[in-house]
Design a protein around this motif. Structure first.
Motif, short mmCIF file in Angstrom:
data_model
loop_
_atom_site.label_atom_id
_atom_site.label_comp_id
_atom_site.label_asym_id
_atom_site.label_seq_id
_atom_site.Cartn_x
_atom_site.Cartn_y
_atom_site.Cartn_z
N PRO A 1 0.83 -1.21 0.00
CA PRO A 1 0.00 0.00 0.00
C PRO A 1 0.86 1.26 0.00
CG PRO A 1 -0.60 -1.52 1.77
CD PRO A 1 0.73 -1.95 1.26
N PHE A 2 0.33 2.33 -0.55
CA PHE A 2 1.06 3.59 -0.57
C PHE A 2 0.08 4.74 -0.42
CE2 PHE A 2 2.77 7.14 -3.24
CZ PHE A 2 3.74 7.55 -2.34
N HIS A 3 0.34 5.60 0.55
CA HIS A 3 -0.52 6.75 0.83
C HIS A 3 0.00 7.96 0.05
CE1 HIS A 3 -2.43 9.64 3.99
NE2 HIS A 3 -3.19 9.50 2.91
N ALA A 4 -0.48 8.12 -1.17
CA ALA A 4 0.04 9.14 -2.07
C ALA A 4 -0.18 10.56 -1.55
CB ALA A 4 -0.59 8.99 -3.45
N LYS A 5 -1.38 10.85 -1.04
CA LYS A 5 -1.66 12.20 -0.55
C LYS A 5 -0.81 12.55 0.66
CE LYS A 5 -6.34 13.10 -2.20
NZ LYS A 5 -7.72 13.50 -1.81
N GLY A 6 -0.69 11.60 1.59
CA GLY A 6 0.14 11.84 2.77
C GLY A 6 1.60 12.04 2.39
N TYR A 7 2.06 11.27 1.42
CA TYR A 7 3.43 11.39 0.95
C TYR A 7 3.66 12.76 0.32
CZ TYR A 7 7.53 10.71 -2.03
OH TYR A 7 8.75 10.86 -2.65
N ALA A 8 2.69 13.24 -0.45
CA ALA A 8 2.82 14.55 -1.09
C ALA A 8 2.92 15.65 -0.05
CB ALA A 8 1.62 14.80 -2.02
N GLU A 9 2.11 15.54 1.02
CA GLU A 9 2.18 16.54 2.10
C GLU A 9 3.53 16.48 2.81
OE1 GLU A 9 -1.41 17.58 4.61
OE2 GLU A 9 -1.96 15.57 3.93
N TYR A 10 3.97 15.28 3.10
CA TYR A 10 5.25 15.07 3.77
C TYR A 10 6.40 15.65 2.93
CZ TYR A 10 9.34 12.33 5.32
OH TYR A 10 10.59 11.92 5.73
N ARG A 11 6.41 15.33 1.65
CA ARG A 11 7.47 15.79 0.76
C ARG A 11 7.45 17.31 0.62
NH1 ARG A 11 9.03 16.79 -4.44
NH2 ARG A 11 10.85 15.63 -5.21
N SER A 12 6.25 17.88 0.51
CA SER A 12 6.12 19.33 0.38
C SER A 12 6.66 20.04 1.62
CB SER A 12 4.65 19.70 0.16
OG SER A 12 4.48 21.10 0.14
N LEU A 13 6.37 19.48 2.80
CA LEU A 13 6.84 20.07 4.05
C LEU A 13 8.36 20.06 4.11
CD1 LEU A 13 6.29 21.20 6.89
CD2 LEU A 13 6.20 18.83 7.70
N LEU A 14 8.97 18.94 3.71
CA LEU A 14 10.43 18.84 3.74
C LEU A 14 11.06 19.87 2.81
CD1 LEU A 14 11.21 15.02 3.84
CD2 LEU A 14 10.56 16.56 5.66
N MET A 15 10.48 20.03 1.63
CA MET A 15 11.03 20.96 0.66
C MET A 15 10.90 22.40 1.17
SD MET A 15 12.19 18.97 -1.60
CE MET A 15 12.57 20.07 -2.97
N GLN A 16 9.77 22.73 1.80
CA GLN A 16 9.56 24.08 2.32
C GLN A 16 10.55 24.41 3.44
OE1 GLN A 16 5.49 24.52 3.58
NE2 GLN A 16 4.67 23.93 1.58
N LYS A 17 10.81 23.42 4.30
CA LYS A 17 11.69 23.64 5.44
C LYS A 17 13.17 23.47 5.09
CE LYS A 17 8.33 24.19 8.46
NZ LYS A 17 8.13 25.46 9.20
N GLY A 18 13.43 22.98 3.89
CA GLY A 18 14.82 22.77 3.50
C GLY A 18 15.44 21.56 4.14
N TYR A 19 14.61 20.54 4.47
CA TYR A 19 15.10 19.36 5.18
C TYR A 19 15.49 18.22 4.25
CZ TYR A 19 13.24 21.36 9.51
OH TYR A 19 12.99 22.15 10.59
#
Length: 260
Positions: A223-241
């Motif tokens: 299984p893969f939670h695409a929406k959750g992953y997109a939120e997670y990835r977006s947050l990392l990119m915004q914070k520079g992590y």
């Protein structure tokens, strides 16, 4: 003293794990490989991590999962075989709790069939199946790598990890590498790895996991939670992590972890 410590620590390693690791050493002379010992300089056993946490916090470790999910009495022998996340003191409590527990028990199956279900998967949470997948465990700490291979029936394990935290939140380390190339470049993608401090679980997820698993013929769907992953990835990119180790809170929900 340092050399003696490394020599002693090398005797604590599982011989099968050592042989498996050395089998990947290419370009090294056989006589050198025979006299080279794999060792470590950090605590390697799961119980030592628990002891370290107790020493640092002054709070005795409590395995919250070992209480009945229905009545809170001590429970250890009867566990939900589907999600491995809840225990019961007896069959009566197990049966009585099923109408409530069934909604989250096999949450990973709902990820496969109804990933857009906003009731089960609300915004702001990233759901990851509480399992080890495919053919790689990150160098996130010696205990994770050895125990995942030795005690979980290899890293290709479709069974959920047992729950030691009950329904409480706990901290996990997450790592999203820049990307990976698998099987000679046939599959490209990104993978999120996460593990807890006690080293009771090591999980991974990403958009490329499903095709790789099918190619390896693991025999089960990922299984893969695409929406959750997109939120997670977006947050990392915004914070520079990007490419950094990040600590987040997680909570066990059936056979998944919900990252908050």
């Amino acid at each position: 003293m340092f050399a003696r410590m490394l020599s002693y620590n090398s005797t604590l390693l599982d011989p099968e794990w050592v042989n498996e690791q050395q089998s990947h050493w290419n370009g090294i002379q056989q006589d050198v490989k025979k006299v080279t010992k794999i060792s470590f300089i950090v605590p390697c056993l799961r119980l030592r991590w628990r002891a370290l946490q107790e020493i640092e916090t002054g709070i005795p470790i409590k395995i919250l999962g070992l209480t009945c999910h229905k009545c809170d009495k001590p429970a250890e022998k009867l566990i939900c075989n589907s999600c491995k996340s809840v225990y019961y003191c007896g069959k009566a409590c197990s049966v009585a709790d099923w109408p409530t527990h069934k909604s989250v028990c096999k949450l990973s199956k709902r990820l496969l069939t109804h990933p857009e279900d906003t009731t089960a998967f609300p915004m702001g949470t990233f759901y990851i199946p509480a399992r080890s997948y495919v053919d790689f465990v990150p160098e996130s700490g010696f205990a994770v790598e050895q125990e995942a291979v030795k005690f979980s029936g290899s890293t290709n394990n479709s069974e959920a990890h047992k729950n030691e935290y009950g329904g409480t939140r706990f901290a996990v380390r997450t790592l999203k590498p820049p990307g990976y190339s698998h099987m000679g470049g046939k599959f490209q993608g990104e993978t999120v790895f996460l593990w807890d401090r006690r080293r009771t679980l090591c999980c991974r997820t990403g958009p490329g996991e499903q095709p790789v698993a099918k190619e390896l013929k693991l025999g089960y769907d990922i299984p893969f939670h695409a929406k959750g992953y997109a939120e997670y990835r977006s947050l990392l990119m915004q914070k520079g992590y990007r490419n950094q180790l990040i600590y987040l809170y997680a909570r066990r929900v059936g056979d998944c972890l919900g990252l908050e």
